[in-house]
Design an enzyme around this catalytic site. Structure first.
Site, short mmCIF file in Angstrom:
data_model
loop_
_atom_site.label_atom_id
_atom_site.label_comp_id
_atom_site.label_asym_id
_atom_site.label_seq_id
_atom_site.Cartn_x
_atom_site.Cartn_y
_atom_site.Cartn_z
N LYS A 135 0.86 -1.18 0.00
CA LYS A 135 0.00 0.00 0.00
C LYS A 135 0.90 1.23 0.00
O LYS A 135 1.77 1.38 0.86
CB LYS A 135 -0.89 0.02 1.25
CG LYS A 135 -1.97 -1.05 1.25
CD LYS A 135 -3.17 -0.60 0.45
CE LYS A 135 -4.33 -1.56 0.61
NZ LYS A 135 -5.48 -1.16 -0.23
N ASP A 163 -0.61 -0.14 -4.58
CA ASP A 163 -1.97 0.40 -4.55
C ASP A 163 -1.95 1.75 -3.87
O ASP A 163 -1.62 1.85 -2.69
CB ASP A 163 -2.90 -0.56 -3.81
CG ASP A 163 -4.36 -0.13 -3.87
OD1 ASP A 163 -4.66 0.89 -4.52
OD2 ASP A 163 -5.21 -0.80 -3.25
N GLU A 192 -1.92 0.44 -8.79
CA GLU A 192 -3.36 0.70 -8.85
C GLU A 192 -3.65 2.18 -8.60
O GLU A 192 -3.26 2.73 -7.56
CB GLU A 192 -4.10 -0.14 -7.81
CG GLU A 192 -3.99 -1.63 -8.00
CD GLU A 192 -4.62 -2.40 -6.84
OE1 GLU A 192 -5.64 -1.91 -6.30
OE2 GLU A 192 -4.09 -3.47 -6.49
N LYS A 237 -12.81 -6.35 -7.00
CA LYS A 237 -13.17 -6.63 -5.61
C LYS A 237 -14.68 -6.93 -5.60
O LYS A 237 -15.49 -6.00 -5.58
CB LYS A 237 -12.85 -5.43 -4.73
CG LYS A 237 -11.36 -5.13 -4.65
CD LYS A 237 -11.05 -4.02 -3.66
CE LYS A 237 -9.56 -3.95 -3.38
NZ LYS A 237 -8.93 -2.73 -3.87
#
EC number: 4.2.1.113
Length: 324
Positions: A135, A163, A192, A237
């Site tokens: 992340k 991400d 992402e 997701k």
């Protein structure tokens, strides 16, 4: 004869789980249990705070209404319901009809959400292709760039998925890229949604040669998968996207264009997480899914994740909040 039950659960979380601005101390969700008189099947409905468009209360109302329609043998339009309900109910139906294969892909890309040293340990234990997820966007972009560069320099056969959750301005994204050596950038499998808008993210990719993936954009109204320079993957997701059928359609669109489709967790319990692993093995067999979230919990639910030592709460011990 058809019957149905809805359960509500609360599972304690690890103290370090932060969603955008909110610390997630417990995971709340619903489980739909459907029976056709012979077989029984379950699906999980768990809107993710800060990310889902619906609240748990809205999902509960939607789920009861949809379940009643199923019991009445009415024609169902699953994706007219909120996404978490469409996903959980469609998964229960898939299980009931014995259409979801039992084999799962449990080789999740390990997630680094805190101490980088923890990720090094996980990676050293991995066999085969080394892929991890980090992340970014939670700290200063320069720090993020240095951490990513360090991992890629340290582990020569490592690929990273990053991400940013649309967390950077164009300037901050540029600062991040400046600290990742150009020779390492090809080992970033994708980043992402680096910027606040898809247009800025596309410009970032073009300027840096860092591949990007759509995540939030997949859930925008009217989204269709198309070839765009720099875009190599879509992240799906299901809890945030909708029915299993809708997810499969997106997967097939991506594959037709030579793009990866990565099935990813929205911090569901072990019940839904194992179903996602089975969906991934079935529909994206060549891709490691993004399902390394069980360690964020202190307890599992109903179905145990392989090689996980956390205690398992049983649905039988929960009171049904609705049944018919």
């Amino acid at each position: 004869m058809k019957t149905a039950k809805i359960y509500q659960y609360q599972l304690p979380m690890d103290s370090g789980v932060i969603l955008r601005e909110q610390r997630l101390q417990q995971r709340d969700g619903l489980v739909i249990e459907l029976s056709d008189g012979i077989h029984t099947a379950r699906g999980e409905v768990a809107p993710l705070p800060e990310f889902s468009q619906e609240t748990l209360e809205q999902a509960r109302e939607d789920l009861i209404s949809l379940t009643q329609s199923w019991l009445n043998n009415e024609e169902l339009d699953l994706d007219s319901n909120c996404p978490s309900v469409a996903f959980g109910f469609s998964m229960a139906l898939l299980e009931l009809e014995k259409q979801l294969p039992q084999e799962g892909n449990y080789q999740a890309a390990p997630l680094c959400s805190g101490d980088p040293d923890d990720l090094v340990v996980k990676l050293n234990e991995m066999s085969g292709k080394k892929i991890a997820k980090i992340k970014v966007g939670l700290y200063e972009p320069i720090r993020d760039g240095m951490v990513v560069n360090m991992f890629l320099e340290l582990i020569s056969d490592l690929s990273l998925r990053l991400d940013a959750n649309r967390g950077w301005t164009a300037k901050k994204a540029e600062q991040f890229a400046n600290y990742v050596h150009p020779q390492f950038r090809s080992r970033i499998e994708f980043l992402e949604e680096p910027c606040a808008t898809p247009e800025e993210s596309l410009a970032f990719s073009k300027a840096t040669d860092i591949a990007i993936a759509w995540d939030e954009t997949v859930r925008d109204d009217g989204f269709t998968v198309k070839t765009q320079e720099g875009v190599t993957a879509i992240v799906i997701k299901p809890t945030l996207v909708g029915s299993v059928e809708k997810c499969i359609s997106l997967i097939e669109q991506a594959h037709q264009l030579g793009m990866q489709a990565v099935i990813s967790s929205s911090i569901e319990s072990s019940l839904a997480l194992t179903q996602l692993a089975r969906l991934a093995a079935w529909k994206t067999p060549e891709t490691i899914p993004g399902l390394d979230t069980i360690d964020l919990f202190k307890m599992q639910l109903d179905t145990s994740w392989p090689n996980c030592d956390l205690p398992v709460a049983q649905l039988a011990d929960l009171e049904a909040i609705w049944e018919n």
